[in-house]
Design an enzyme around this catalytic site. Structure first.
Site, PDB file in Angstrom:
ATOM      1  N   SER A 201     -20.011   3.146  29.407  1.00 46.36           N
ATOM      2  CA  SER A 201     -18.982   2.268  28.879  1.00 46.36           C
ATOM      3  C   SER A 201     -18.928   0.981  29.686  1.00 46.36           C
ATOM      4  O   SER A 201     -19.687   0.788  30.627  1.00 46.36           O
ATOM      5  CB  SER A 201     -17.621   2.960  28.910  1.00 46.36           C
ATOM      6  OG  SER A 201     -17.166   3.040  30.248  1.00 46.36           O
ATOM      7  N   LYS A 202     -18.001   0.136  29.284  1.00 43.23           N
ATOM      8  CA  LYS A 202     -17.912  -1.205  29.853  1.00 43.23           C
ATOM      9  C   LYS A 202     -17.809  -1.201  31.376  1.00 43.23           C
ATOM     10  O   LYS A 202     -18.350  -2.083  32.042  1.00 43.23           O
ATOM     11  CB  LYS A 202     -16.685  -1.913  29.265  1.00 43.23           C
ATOM     12  CG  LYS A 202     -16.901  -3.383  29.048  1.00 43.23           C
ATOM     13  CD  LYS A 202     -15.680  -4.056  28.481  1.00 43.23           C
ATOM     14  CE  LYS A 202     -15.433  -3.710  27.030  1.00 43.23           C
ATOM     15  NZ  LYS A 202     -14.300  -4.457  26.450  1.00 43.23           N
TER      16      LYS A 202
END
Length: 436
Positions: A201-202
Site C-alpha cells: 500500500s501507499k
RNA sequence: GGCCCCGUCGUCUAGCGGCCAAGGAUUUCGGGUUCUCAACCCGAAGACAGGGGUUCAAAUCCCCUCGGGGCCA
C-alpha cells in the site's frame, strides 16, 4: 479466436497501483495467449468515491504498460441490468425485500466448494454465511451482485483477480446457481506484499504505476517484473512481451504471495535499457532531460543526433533508470559542472598548467574522434613528461562532472573538444586562485 | 474474534516421490579486467519454519504446531 473472455475491473477511486497492474497484466496475457478477449470494466457504482481523474489515471497506466483492451464498460451505465437481475432473483424466491433493500438468501447448512484454478479446492461452511444485500435502498447494486451480473452479461469465462476476493467467491457462486447460470472459472492470484510482508500500500512508498514511469522505469521492464511476480517459466528472467504472451498460462502462477522488490525492478530496467533500440531510448531520454531540468528543449534540439545516440550507447550500461541517464547526460550541455565532493581532492593546484596545455591542444585538435583526441592528448603529455594516469581522473571530473563514466577519450569526444577545453580552462583558473 | 489462504537462500523463484549432499536470478562480499565506473568473467556467502506420520525413498503426500497474510466482524 477461442471463447476466452476475461476482464480487469478496477474501481476508479485512486491511481492504479502495482497490484492492480499485475492483475490487469495476468488477465491481458491470459486473453492474448488464448486468443481471447480482454475487457476493461470500470466499477464506478460508488459515486462518492469514484472520480474521472482516477479513470484517466487507470487508462493512462494501462496504455503505458501496453495493455490494450477489446471492450470497455462502465458499471454505472448498466444499472437497469442490475435491477432486472434482482427482480429475477425475487421472482425465483432466491431474494426478498426488507428495510427497503433487496437481500439474497444464502444457504445455512452444508458446504460450498470453490474449485479455483490456482488455489485448488477450497471449502466454505455455509453456516458461516449470512444473507446479503444485493440492491441498496437507493437502487445501487452491491459489489458481489454487480460483479455476478456484469460477468454474466459480458460472457466472462475466467475471473482472474486478487486473492482478497476468494472469500467473496462462494457468495457469488450461489447467485449464479440461483439464477440458473453456469459460473465462470475462478483464478485467485496471490497478493503482492511490501517489504514488511503486509499487503502493498501507499505507506510502502511508490506503488502507483505512473510513479514508476516518472522515476524512469521502462514499461518493458515493469511488465517483465510484474509478470515474474507470482509467475515463472523455468529459470528465465527476461521476457519480451511476445514471449510473455507465448508462455503465460495459469499453471505457471504460484500460490504464495510475493514481495515487491525494487532492487530487482531496477536491475530489470537496466537490462531493458540495454535491449531497447538506441533511437527509442534517445526519444525517452529527451523527455527526461526536460522533466529533470537538465536541459531545455532548445538545447536538446541543438545537439547533433549522432552525439545524442552515442551518449545513449555509452551511458545506458551505467544507468538503471531514465532519470539517471538524464543526469549523466548533463555533461553534453553548455555550462559549468559542479565538482562532486568526493572528487574535490583530485583537483590539485599543480594541474593548472597541464590543464591549460591540454585545453589549448584540444582547441587546435584536427580529429575530434576519440582516437584522434587520444593522439593529441598523449602528445601533449609526452611534452610535459606526464603519465596519462596523472591527469586522467582529474580531467574526467572537470569535463564530465563525475569521477566515473565511459572511457576518458570517449567522454572528450562526446562533450566535444571545444566545450571540454572551456571546462579545462575554467578549472585551471580556479586552481591558480587556490594556489595564490 | 470467526473463516480462508500461504510458508524453499534477504528478495523473486525452479522443484510437482527417487535425476536434490536443493538449481537459476537478484542483492551483498571477494578476484580478474591497457585512467575510473559500468558491463563482462570467475568465486564466496545464503533456504526446504518445526514436529509427527505414509513410503524402500519426501522439499515434494497427510496431520499437528508455529509463523505470516487476507476477508468479514
Amino acid at each position: 479466436m477461442t471463447g476466452v473472455r476475461v476482464r480487469f475491473a478496477p474501481s476508479p477511486t485512486g491511481y492504479l497501483h502495482v497490484g492492480g497492474a499485475r492483475t490487469a497484466l495476468f488477465n491481458w496475457l491470459f486473453a492474448r495467449h488464448h486468443g481471447g478477449t480482454f475487457i476493461l470494466r470500470i466499477e464506478d457504482t460508488d459515486r462518492t468515491r469514484s472520480t474521472e481523474e482516477a479513470i484517466d489515471q487507470i487508462v493512462a497506466s494501462l496504455r503505458w504498460l501496453g495493455l490494450d483492451w477489446d471492450e470497455f464498460y462502465r458499471q454505472t451505465e448498466r444499472l437497469s441490468l442490475h435491477q432486472r437481475y434482482a427482480e429475477e432473483l425475487l421472482r425465483r424466491g432466491a431474494a426478498y425485500e426488507a428495510d427497503g433493500a433487496i437481500w439474497f438468501r444464502m444457504p445455512k447448512e452444508g458446504v460450498t466448494v470453490v474449485h479455483d484454478l490456482i488455489a485448488g479446492k477450497v471449502e466454505f461452511q455455509n453456516r458461516e454465511f449470512k444473507d446479503l444485500v444485493i440492491l441498496r435502498s437507493d437502487g445501487t447494486p452491491t459489489y458481489n451482485f454487480a460483479c455476478v451480473v456484469d460477468d454474466t452479461e459480458m460472457g466472462i469465462t475466467h475471473v482472474i483477480r486478487g486473492d482478497e476476493h476468494l472469500p467473496n467467491t462462494p457468495k457469488q457462486l450461489h447467485m449464479y446457481w440461483a439464477l440458473g447460470l453456469t459460473p465462470p472459472k475462478f483464478a485467485h492470484i496471490p497478493l503482492i506484499l511490501g517489504p514488511d510482508r503486509t499487503k502493498l500500500s501507499k505507506r510502502h512508498g511508490a506503488v502507483s504505476v505512473l510513479e514508476y514511469r516518472r522515476k524512469g522505469i521502462l514499461p518493458e521492464a515493469m511488465v517483465n517484473f510484474l509478470a515474474r511476480l507470482g509467475w515463472s517459466h523455468g529459470d528465465q528472467e527476461i521476457f519480451s512481451r511476445e514471449e510473455l504472451i507465448r508462455y503465460f498460462d495459469l499453471d505457471g502462477v504460484g500460490q504464495s504471495p510475493s514481495v515487491f522488490d525494487e532492487q530487482k525492478l531496477l536491475w530489470l530496467n537496466r537490462e531493458w535499457m540495454r535491449r531497447l533500440p538506441v533511437d527509442e531510448l534517445a526519444e525517452l531520454l529527451k523527455e527526461f532531460l526536460v522533466l529533470e531540468g537538465v536541459a531545455s528543449s532548445e538545447e536538446i534540439e541543438a545537439l547533433p543526433k549522432t552525439t545524442l545516440y552515442r551518449a545513449v550507447e555509452l551511458f545506458r550500461d551505467r544507468s538503471r533508470t531514465l532519470v539517471e541517464l538524464a543526469h549523466t547526460a548533463r555533461m553534453l550541455f553548455p555550462g559549468e559542472l559542479a565538482v562532486p565532493a568526493e572528487a574535490q581532492e583530485l583537483l590539485q593546484p599543480e594541474l593548472a598548467g597541464p590543464f591549460v596545455a591540454i585545453a589549448q591542444a584540444l582547441e587546435r585538435a584536427g580529429d575530434p574522434s576519440p582516437m584522434g583526441l587520444e593522439t593529441t592528448i598523449r602528445e601533449v603529455l609526452a611534452q610535459l613528461n606526464l603519465p596519462l594516469k596523472a591527469v586522467a581522473l582529474p580531467m574526467r571530473v572537470v569535463v564530465s562532472g563525475s569521477r566515473v563514466g565511459p572511457g576518458l577519450f570517449e567522454v572528450l569526444a562526446l562533450v566535444g573538444p571545444k566545450l571540454a577545453a572551456e571546462r579545462l580552462h575554467r578549472a585551471a583558473e580556479k586552481l591558480k586562485e587556490m594556489k595564490g
